[in-house]
Scaffold this motif. Structure first.
Motif, mmCIF file in Angstrom:
data_model
loop_
_atom_site.group_PDB
_atom_site.id
_atom_site.type_symbol
_atom_site.label_atom_id
_atom_site.label_comp_id
_atom_site.label_asym_id
_atom_site.label_seq_id
_atom_site.Cartn_x
_atom_site.Cartn_y
_atom_site.Cartn_z
ATOM 1 N N HIS A 107 1.173 -1.212 0.090
ATOM 2 C CA HIS A 107 0.057 -0.186 0.089
ATOM 3 C C HIS A 107 1.213 1.629 0.022
ATOM 4 N N ASP A 145 -1.418 3.802 1.767
ATOM 5 C CA ASP A 145 -3.060 3.842 0.983
ATOM 6 C C ASP A 145 -3.398 2.870 -0.059
ATOM 7 N N VAL A 146 -4.553 2.039 0.721
ATOM 8 C CA VAL A 146 -4.697 1.017 0.393
ATOM 9 C C VAL A 146 -4.918 1.596 -1.380
ATOM 10 N N THR A 204 -2.659 1.071 -4.100
ATOM 11 C CA THR A 204 -2.288 -0.603 -4.821
ATOM 12 C C THR A 204 -1.992 -1.059 -5.632
#
Length: 249
Positions: free
Chosen positions: A46, A50-51, A54
């Motif tokens: 991430h 920040d997912v 990805t």
């Protein structure tokens, strides 16, 4: 020669953390390996935590490049948990030459099928590019290296994967042994903090197996650490280069 272990964390959430260092599995690995001289690599898929940013394919390519750049040209072991367990299985399928052994903890297989198949695009909780990446990857990778898997009997599709999915995958895998501790869900508790309450090997025992294949299993942390230290982490003069952690943001 330094022994390198790769850890791939679970997907970002309040329970797993949004990076490797926030993950309870990583914290346990660090405690176990601290006195062994093993170098623990813990990349974060991430970017910046920040997912939504990805990028799975790019991350897998980065790991392969990193392994190729190691002195030994491979990781002695890869440990993956949840989504990271699925990624670990994909990596050893793509490049089995880059990993000695694998430990898969509650691997989140059938990821697209569980989370996105049959769901309206506007209801996807991740960007389209991420979902397309996940869809393009094998839902149940072929296991090509010696592997041990641990999956709680209380885990389900809302967590990682329902147990029946793992058992079907296991039936197709000649290189994988599995443990299904009762009373354990996707959090891997109480196995992680109190493995003696289950009939499954502890994380330290799994690590000893992965790094010292000829060693007898032991629940004694000092013995497991000594085995890893003397058999895997000594340099030409018989001394370890010391434990270190390599974490990416």
């Amino acid at each position: 020669m330094v022994c390198d272990v790769l850890y791939l964390h679970g997907f970002g959430s309040p329970s797993w953390g949004f990076s490797a260092v926030e993950c309870p599995i990583f914290q346990a690995l660090d405690r176990i390996l601290r006195e062994t001289g093993v170098r623990l690599h813990a990349p974060n898929y991430h970017p910046g935590g920040d997912v939504k940013k990805t990028q799975v394919h790019a991350f897998l390519d980065e790991i392969e490049e990193q392994a190729d750049g190691l002195a030994g040209k491979k990781f002695a072991a890869v440990v993956g948990c949840s989504f990271g367990g699925w990624l670990a299985s994909i990596l050893q399928d793509r490049r089995p030459d880059l990993f000695g052994r694998a430990i898969l903890l509650a691997p989140a297989i059938d990821n697209y099928q569980r989370n996105y198949e049959g769901v309206a695009r506007e209801c996807w909780h991740m960007p389209t590019g991420f979902v397309e990446d996940v869809h393009s990857l094998p839902k149940r990778p072929t296991i090509r290296i010696p592997t041990k898997l641990l999956h709680g009997l209380m885990d389900n599709d809302a967590g990682g994967s329902a147990v029946w999915r793992i058992r079907e995958w296991l039936d197709q895998s000649s290189h994988m042994a599995a443990y299904f501790p009762g009373g354990v869900d996707h959090s891997l508790e109480p196995w992680l903090s109190q493995p003696e309450l289950t009939e499954a090997p502890s994380l330290s025992e799994l690590l000893a197996w992965s790094l010292c294949p000829d060693a007898s299993p032991s629940s004694d942390m000092n013995i497991a650490s000594q085995l890893m230290f003397y058999n895997m982490c000594a340099d030409a003069n018989g001394h370890s280069d010391g434990h270190s952690i390599m974490v990416s943001a």
